[in-house]
Design a protein around this motif. Structure first.
Motif, PDB file in Angstrom:
ATOM      1  N   UNK A 157       1.778 -11.188  15.903  1.00 54.97           N
ATOM      2  CA  UNK A 157       0.261 -11.144  16.410  1.00 54.97           C
ATOM      3  C   UNK A 157      -0.017  -9.734  16.162  1.00 54.97           C
ATOM      4  N   UNK A 158      -1.350  -9.167  16.111  1.00 52.61           N
ATOM      5  CA  UNK A 158      -2.539 -10.480  15.603  1.00 52.61           C
ATOM      6  C   UNK A 158      -2.324 -10.870  14.103  1.00 52.61           C
ATOM      7  N   UNK A 159      -2.727 -12.030  14.071  1.00 54.28           N
ATOM      8  CA  UNK A 159      -2.583 -12.674  12.936  1.00 54.28           C
ATOM      9  C   UNK A 159      -3.596 -11.982  11.802  1.00 54.28           C
ATOM     10  N   UNK A 160      -2.835 -11.678  10.551  1.00 54.33           N
ATOM     11  CA  UNK A 160      -3.688 -11.170   9.545  1.00 54.33           C
ATOM     12  C   UNK A 160      -3.836 -12.297   8.358  1.00 54.33           C
ATOM     13  N   UNK A 161      -5.037 -12.174   7.619  1.00 56.37           N
ATOM     14  CA  UNK A 161      -5.105 -12.664   6.164  1.00 56.37           C
ATOM     15  C   UNK A 161      -5.004 -11.689   5.072  1.00 56.37           C
ATOM     16  N   UNK A 162      -4.696 -11.890   3.967  1.00 56.51           N
ATOM     17  CA  UNK A 162      -4.372 -11.055   2.889  1.00 56.51           C
ATOM     18  C   UNK A 162      -4.865 -11.541   1.686  1.00 56.51           C
ATOM     19  N   UNK A 163      -5.503 -10.935   0.868  1.00 54.93           N
ATOM     20  CA  UNK A 163      -5.723 -11.105  -0.618  1.00 54.93           C
ATOM     21  C   UNK A 163      -4.249 -10.705  -1.237  1.00 54.93           C
ATOM     22  N   UNK A 177      13.125 -11.848 -10.637  1.00 54.58           N
ATOM     23  CA  UNK A 177      12.336 -10.728  -9.872  1.00 54.58           C
ATOM     24  C   UNK A 177      10.975 -11.061  -9.632  1.00 54.58           C
ATOM     25  N   UNK A 178      10.517 -10.754  -8.253  1.00 54.28           N
ATOM     26  CA  UNK A 178       9.154 -11.135  -8.079  1.00 54.28           C
ATOM     27  C   UNK A 178       8.765 -10.039  -7.281  1.00 54.28           C
ATOM     28  N   UNK A 179       7.266  -9.989  -7.441  1.00 56.27           N
ATOM     29  CA  UNK A 179       6.734  -8.698  -6.260  1.00 56.27           C
ATOM     30  C   UNK A 179       5.246  -9.093  -6.318  1.00 56.27           C
ATOM     31  N   UNK A 180       4.660  -8.323  -5.185  1.00 55.49           N
ATOM     32  CA  UNK A 180       3.464  -8.814  -4.734  1.00 55.49           C
ATOM     33  C   UNK A 180       2.592  -7.517  -4.001  1.00 55.49           C
ATOM     34  N   UNK A 181       1.395  -7.357  -4.149  1.00 53.09           N
ATOM     35  CA  UNK A 181       0.761  -6.397  -3.197  1.00 53.09           C
ATOM     36  C   UNK A 181      -0.218  -7.389  -2.452  1.00 53.09           C
ATOM     37  N   UNK A 182      -0.304  -7.028  -1.209  1.00 55.13           N
ATOM     38  CA  UNK A 182      -1.296  -7.647  -0.079  1.00 55.13           C
ATOM     39  C   UNK A 182      -2.241  -6.707   0.403  1.00 55.13           C
ATOM     40  N   UNK A 183      -3.383  -7.197   0.296  1.00 54.46           N
ATOM     41  CA  UNK A 183      -4.802  -6.323   0.907  1.00 54.46           C
ATOM     42  C   UNK A 183      -5.267  -7.138   2.163  1.00 54.46           C
ATOM     43  N   UNK A 184      -5.115  -6.561   3.315  1.00 57.30           N
ATOM     44  CA  UNK A 184      -5.777  -7.203   4.603  1.00 57.30           C
ATOM     45  C   UNK A 184      -7.059  -7.186   4.580  1.00 57.30           C
ATOM     46  N   UNK A 185      -7.633  -8.039   5.647  1.00 61.35           N
ATOM     47  CA  UNK A 185      -9.304  -7.801   5.874  1.00 61.35           C
ATOM     48  C   UNK A 185      -9.640  -6.399   6.671  1.00 61.35           C
ATOM     49  N   UNK A 186      -8.433  -5.796   7.101  1.00 58.82           N
ATOM     50  CA  UNK A 186      -8.597  -4.612   7.844  1.00 58.82           C
ATOM     51  C   UNK A 186      -8.287  -3.334   6.927  1.00 58.82           C
ATOM     52  N   UNK A 187      -8.178  -3.721   5.516  1.00 60.18           N
ATOM     53  CA  UNK A 187      -7.917  -2.386   4.572  1.00 60.18           C
ATOM     54  C   UNK A 187      -6.531  -2.026   4.512  1.00 60.18           C
ATOM     55  N   UNK A 188      -5.532  -2.824   4.997  1.00 59.73           N
ATOM     56  CA  UNK A 188      -4.134  -2.486   5.084  1.00 59.73           C
ATOM     57  C   UNK A 188      -3.553  -2.843   3.694  1.00 59.73           C
ATOM     58  N   UNK A 222      -0.835  -1.827  14.942  1.00 54.48           N
ATOM     59  CA  UNK A 222      -1.173  -3.184  15.435  1.00 54.48           C
ATOM     60  C   UNK A 222       0.034  -4.096  15.411  1.00 54.48           C
ATOM     61  N   UNK A 223       0.826  -4.066  14.066  1.00 45.29           N
ATOM     62  CA  UNK A 223       2.000  -4.941  13.981  1.00 45.29           C
ATOM     63  C   UNK A 223       3.068  -4.038  13.928  1.00 45.29           C
ATOM     64  N   UNK A 224       3.038  -2.838  14.358  1.00 43.89           N
ATOM     65  CA  UNK A 224       4.294  -2.214  14.556  1.00 43.89           C
ATOM     66  C   UNK A 224       5.086  -1.646  13.296  1.00 43.89           C
ATOM     67  N   UNK A 225       4.118  -1.390  12.168  1.00 46.26           N
ATOM     68  CA  UNK A 225       4.593  -1.098  11.146  1.00 46.26           C
ATOM     69  C   UNK A 225       4.150   0.288  10.573  1.00 46.26           C
ATOM     70  N   UNK A 226       5.179   1.253   9.894  1.00 49.95           N
ATOM     71  CA  UNK A 226       4.574   2.498   9.541  1.00 49.95           C
ATOM     72  C   UNK A 226       4.466   2.574   8.065  1.00 49.95           C
ATOM     73  N   UNK A 227       4.046   3.677   7.575  1.00 49.55           N
ATOM     74  CA  UNK A 227       3.812   3.918   6.074  1.00 49.55           C
ATOM     75  C   UNK A 227       5.245   4.237   5.463  1.00 49.55           C
TER      76      UNK A 227
END
Length: 257
Positions: A157-163, A177-188, A222-227
């Motif tokens: 939490x808080x819940x997030x949605x990503x493109x 192999x598989x990979x992905x990029x995720x862009x949240x509604x907060x710009x993360x 917010x989700x305890x994640x660093x760069x």
């Protein structure tokens, strides 16, 4: 002083011979010209055959329906698959837990709808990570699919949605192999890269090394994640395929967050 007898002359080609008038490539015809030197005819092609003998026996309506089924089953079939890659109970220094990784798809050879879900939890803390993805998957090469869609995190939490935009491919020597990029509604902006390989010890006993890396473009407190690199995981699983559709396994995993 010995003289070989003369070779007998070739018999003339019978007019009833079905191969009369045909010259093999590189050979010469009776006129002394090779196949490449033969003049090209200007006669129109024969008409396209539109009637079918089976229509007169079984009926045109029944045969039309049969031909439609044949076309549907050869190249236009819709199929589906659901696969549970990981379904396990874990134990470690922090106590026991559980984990899952499930995916599936429905569609044809080129266009598919795909879904993915994965997550994990601890025995005392409950659900820690959980996500669901809904994707449009399109084959862009023989062994490569490109996928776009959305991802929704149920935990943390808080819940997030990503493109989401990603790929799923099979490299030479059966390295997946598989990979992905995720862009949240907060710009993360987040990223993930994963690879596995099946080392077949026997026809049913398979050793599977696995590696996964996670990335973040910036800190997300917010989700305890660093760069940078947010998590890294190395795993080694040994499974036995009782059936091709069911294979229990044991393994060891090292993870760093």
């Amino acid at each position: 002083g010995h003289t070989m007898p003369a070779s007998p002359a070739a018999p003339p080609v019978a007019a009833t011979d079905p191969h009369a008038g045909h010259v093999m490539p590189g050979a010469t015809s009776q006129t002394g010209m090779s196949a490449a030197q033969q003049p090209v005819g200007a006669a129109p092609p024969p008409p396209v055959i539109t009637d079918a003998a089976a229509d007169r026996i079984f009926g045109a309506a029944d045969m039309t329906r049969a031909r439609d089924i044949l076309r549907e089953e050869h190249g236009n079939t819709r199929i589906s698959k659901v696969q549970t890659s990981i379904l396990e109970a874990t134990s470690g220094r922090g106590g026991g837990g559980y984990r899952w990784d499930v995916e599936g798809w429905y569609g044809g050879d080129i266009n598919r709808f795909a879904f993915k879900t994965e997550g994990e939890g601890g025995g005392g803390e409950g659900l820690e990570l959980a996500e669901v993805q809904a994707l449009y998957s399109r084959a862009v090469a023989r062994y490569t699919d490109v996928q776009v869609g959305v991802r929704y995190d149920l935990e943390p939490r808080p819940r997030r949605a990503y493109a989401t935009v990603g790929f799923d491919t099979l490299f030479p020597y059966w390295f997946e192999a598989e990979g992905a990029l995720f862009l949240s509604e907060k710009g993360d902006l987040l990223g993930r890269l994963e690879g596995t390989y099946d080392l077949r010890l026997t026809q049913r006993l398979i050793l599977q090394p696995q590696a996964e890396l996670g990335f973040a473009a910036r800190d997300v407190p917010e989700i305890d994640r660093g760069s940078g690199v947010t998590h890294a995981e190395l795993g080694l699983r040994l499974r036995y395929e009782i059936r091709r559709e069911f294979a229990p396994y044991v393994g060891i995993t090292w993870a760093k967050t």
